[in-house]
Enzyme design. Structure first.
Site, mmCIF file in Angstrom:
data_model
loop_
_atom_site.group_PDB
_atom_site.id
_atom_site.type_symbol
_atom_site.label_atom_id
_atom_site.label_comp_id
_atom_site.label_asym_id
_atom_site.label_seq_id
_atom_site.Cartn_x
_atom_site.Cartn_y
_atom_site.Cartn_z
ATOM 1 N N ASP A 148 0.861 -1.351 0.051
ATOM 2 C CA ASP A 148 -0.086 -0.160 0.144
ATOM 3 C C ASP A 148 0.743 1.298 -0.054
ATOM 4 O OD1 ASP A 148 -2.585 -1.451 0.347
ATOM 5 O OD2 ASP A 148 -1.792 -2.123 2.434
ATOM 6 N N ASP B 69 0.418 5.189 1.212
ATOM 7 C CA ASP B 69 -0.435 6.107 1.627
ATOM 8 C C ASP B 69 0.168 7.393 1.555
ATOM 9 O OD1 ASP B 69 -2.189 4.256 2.438
ATOM 10 O OD2 ASP B 69 -1.532 3.814 4.516
ATOM 11 N N ASP C 46 1.060 6.409 15.446
ATOM 12 C CA ASP C 46 1.444 5.489 16.438
ATOM 13 C C ASP C 46 2.881 4.908 16.801
ATOM 14 O OD1 ASP C 46 1.482 3.984 14.071
ATOM 15 O OD2 ASP C 46 0.031 2.908 14.487
#
Length: 470
Positions: A73, A75, A158
């Site tokens: 992916d 992002d 995070d």
């Protein structure tokens, strides 16, 4: 193998880095290159830059390239708001209530674009017309559409290994949290106070485990220390979100490792409370081994790029709790086997749905797999041929093979020869020609009836005339 960073890694004098002064790696100091990035992701970066906005490839895409992996992916983070992003891309749709995101759709590939997040008490948040973030009593963020700067966005991420930003304008990597050092140290470390971050979003406990197994990393001591005590926060996570987390944890080739870590950190019970209860009480002798084998087989299938379905794992997880419920229903209510099955099915699925919202399409497959276990044991007449034509026959048969393997070789070394023989019979039956299949079915009927008795009537013995009549 990826090459190591050539630039100097900024050392922090405290436990947390200074986000105002990121470590900036020039093009010759890192292995991230446009050739490693999706062409569609590059199109999004270029158009945002051309529109006057800052835009960066962020998180996993940068991290994986540093590790020498191929990102799945890509992002993007930007200072453009969701509405501004939508104005630039006709193939854009905005999603999410808790986090407002933009999805740029290129056929089957979706590039996710997020606006830089800000702090809840920042000047930007207080002066703007944005919706103020909302938190629960436990500190969990229920809504969070506060926008900010790239520095604030990095601090809001995070883990340190995800606070990495790559610019397609100057080809530099911006490392805000000493993430590059943690990438090469193979270490999962939370940004900020771990307890506060877990309270904001308890799913971060699951992400720590998932990243550790996925990337073959260890969880930093400070990051793992509060997990067991904060595990009850998982009870606040909606069942629909736990279903998505189940897919990430158990359908990515690391199911077996994740299962053991989830149990170690007392998180598994929030996915399958009935299963955890039986594992703790050890009331089902085959349960732990059966789950382990099902997870191991799933991981192997994913490794070899074979088709897998979450329904099979759900069926495996709940098989023995279902059997216990069937026995209870049969004993307490004196139900027929069929009625006891459907009564138990209703109870088990109703309870499970409170933890994981299993979609109906998977529930239907689970029920088929379970029902097939009974159908596979009935092979006389035309039943075997009808069962073979069942759309989920293969899943049911694979399930039978797992049961046979576990239940014939565990504990006291006594073999359930009937179950093993059944699995062997079906293995031969499905691969045979019609003539052999007919012979196999006849052999089942013969074995059930035993040796044939002769049906010829016996003649009555003649009675001799013993009278003394002359």
């Amino acid at each position: 193998m990826c090459k190591k960073v050539l630039g100097k890694t900024r050392k922090s004098t405290s436990n947390q880095p200074s986000f105002a002064q990121p470590n900036i790696l020039a093009r010759d100091q890192h292995p991230v290159s446009r050739k490693h990035i999706s062409q569609n992701a590059l199109k999004v970066l270029y158009r945002l830059n051309k529109g006057g906005f800052d835009a960066y490839l962020v998180g996993g895409g940068v991290r994986d390239i540093l590790l020498g992996l191929t990102p799945k992916d890509f992002d993007i983070a930007t200072n453009a708001t969701p509405e501004q992003i939508k104005a630039l891309f006709r193939n854009c749709r905005l999603i999410g209530r808790r986090f407002r995101l933009a999805h740029i759709i290129f056929g089957r590939e979706i590039i996710e674009v997020a606006t830089f997040r800000g702090h809840h008490d920042s000047d930007n948040a207080q002066q703007s017309n944005q919706k103020i973030s909302k938190q629960s009593e436990d500190g969990m963020l229920l809504r969070d559409n506060i926008y900010g700067s790239i520095e604030e966005d990095a601090e809001r991420r995070d883990f340190t290994i995800n606070a990495l930003y790559y610019s397609a304008k100057d080809f530099k990597v911006y490392d805000f949290a000493n993430g590059v050092a943690d990438v090469y140290a193979k270490q999962i470390r939370l940004i900020g106070d771990p307890e506060t971050r877990y309270r904001e979003d308890p799913v971060r406990m699951l992400r720590a485990i998932r990243f550790a197994t996925k990337l073959d990393m260890s969880i930093h001591q400070d990051t793992k220390a509060p997990i067991k005590s904060l595990a009850p926060l998982m009870a606040n996570i909606p069942p629909a979100r736990l279903f998505e987390e189940f897919l990430k944890l158990f359908m990515s080739g690391k199911a077996s490792e994740n299962f053991h870590l989830l149990r170690e950190y007392r998180l598994f019970q929030y996915f399958f409370p009935a299963v955890e209860l039986q594992l703790e009480q050890q009331t089902q002798p085959y349960l732990a081994d059966f789950i382990h084998l099902a997870l191991k087989n799933t991981d192997l299938r994913i490794l070899h790029e074979q088709r897998v379905t979450p329904a099979f794992l759900f069926a495996a997880m709940l098989w023995y709790p279902l059997q216990a419920q069937i026995q209870a229903a049969h004993s307490a209510e004196k139900l027929s086997p069929q009625d006891a099955f459907f009564s138990a099915l209703s109870v088990i699925m109703s309870e499970q749905q409170q933890s994981i919202a299993i979609p109906k399409r998977f529930q239907a497959v689970m029920k088929d797999i379970w029902i097939l276990q009974d159908k596979l044991s009935r092979r006389d007449g035309k039943r075997a041929f009808k069962t073979l034509e069942h759309p989920k026959f293969r899943a049911g048969y694979d399930f039978l093979l797992l049961r046979a393997e576990i239940e014939t070789s565990k504990r006291d070394n006594t073999a359930n020869t009937e179950l093993q023989a059944l699995a062997t019979w079906w293995g031969e039956f499905q691969d045979s020609d019609s003539e052999t299949q007919q012979r196999l079915v006849k052999s089942v009927v013969s074995s059930k009836n035993g040796p044939r008795r002769s049906t010829r009537k016996r003649r009555k013995p003649r009675i001799k005339n013993t009278s003394n009549n002359a």
